[in-house]
Design a protein around this motif. Structure first.
Motif, PDB file in Angstrom:
ATOM      1  N   GLY A  36       0.784  -1.220   0.000  1.00 38.05           N
ATOM      2  CA  GLY A  36       0.000   0.000   0.000  1.00 38.05           C
ATOM      3  C   GLY A  36       0.819   1.273   0.000  1.00 38.05           C
ATOM      4  O   GLY A  36       0.277   2.347  -0.111  1.00 38.05           O
ATOM      5  N   ARG A  37       2.116   1.177   0.131  1.00 38.58           N
ATOM      6  CA  ARG A  37       2.947   2.382   0.199  1.00 38.58           C
ATOM      7  C   ARG A  37       2.897   3.162  -1.116  1.00 38.58           C
ATOM      8  O   ARG A  37       2.865   4.373  -1.119  1.00 38.58           O
ATOM      9  CB  ARG A  37       4.371   2.001   0.538  1.00 38.58           C
ATOM     10  N   ASN A  38       2.922   2.456  -2.240  1.00 40.26           N
ATOM     11  CA  ASN A  38       2.855   3.130  -3.532  1.00 40.26           C
ATOM     12  C   ASN A  38       1.492   3.772  -3.736  1.00 40.26           C
ATOM     13  O   ASN A  38       1.394   4.840  -4.321  1.00 40.26           O
ATOM     14  CB  ASN A  38       3.147   2.158  -4.668  1.00 40.26           C
ATOM     15  N   ILE A  39       0.448   3.143  -3.284  1.00 42.89           N
ATOM     16  CA  ILE A  39      -0.900   3.689  -3.422  1.00 42.89           C
ATOM     17  C   ILE A  39      -1.046   4.937  -2.560  1.00 42.89           C
ATOM     18  O   ILE A  39      -1.655   5.911  -2.976  1.00 42.89           O
ATOM     19  CB  ILE A  39      -1.959   2.634  -3.053  1.00 42.89           C
ATOM     20  N   GLU A  40      -0.454   4.926  -1.371  1.00 41.53           N
ATOM     21  CA  GLU A  40      -0.541   6.084  -0.484  1.00 41.53           C
ATOM     22  C   GLU A  40       0.048   7.332  -1.138  1.00 41.53           C
ATOM     23  O   GLU A  40      -0.440   8.436  -0.933  1.00 41.53           O
ATOM     24  CB  GLU A  40       0.168   5.800   0.839  1.00 41.53           C
ATOM     25  N   ALA A  41       1.066   7.171  -1.956  1.00 43.93           N
ATOM     26  CA  ALA A  41       1.681   8.313  -2.627  1.00 43.93           C
ATOM     27  C   ALA A  41       0.722   8.930  -3.631  1.00 43.93           C
ATOM     28  O   ALA A  41       0.819  10.114  -3.933  1.00 43.93           O
ATOM     29  CB  ALA A  41       2.966   7.876  -3.334  1.00 43.93           C
TER      30      ALA A  41
END
Length: 119
Positions: A36-41
């Motif tokens: 989910g880190r990429n989505i959070e960006a």
């Protein structure tokens, strides 16, 4: 005397191999991205959202005659769904709803299938 190409391997240059090994040994370990880190960006990326009530095509001569109180007839009737357009792409249709404090909103009734990918 002929110049024939020769292949070289790292064995002929051991000092280069040692330097490269030292370089990579000192490099910090790359962390795998957490779920989910990429989505959070992407969550704070702004999109242009438009609610389209209808369309009209007018000649410039008629447009120049408009003033305060002029009425533009649209191609939709009262009660027909409005279109939800995001970044110039039709994504949904819905009905206008009255919200508190003299505001309006859109209650989605249909997601346009061309927008939703099957992947």
């Amino acid at each position: 005397m002929t110049d024939t190409p020769t292949k070289t391997t790292g064995a002929e240059f051991p000092e280069i191999e040692d330097d490269a090994a030292a370089l990579f040994d000192d490099a910090p370990e790359a962390e795998a991205p957490k779920g989910g880190r990429n989505i959070e960006a992407m969550l704070n990326v702004g999109l242009d959202v438009q609610i389209v009530l209808g369309h009209a095509r007018l000649p410039i001569s008629q447009l120049l005659k408009f003033g305060r109180g002029s009425v533009i007839e649209l191609d939709k009737r009262i009660g027909e769904p409005v279109e939800v357009v995001i970044n110039d792409r039709l994504v949904a249709r819905g009905d206008l709803v009255k919200l508190g404090d003299a505001r309006i909103g859109v209650s989605l009734t249909e997601i346009v299938k061309d927008y939703v990918s099957e992947n």
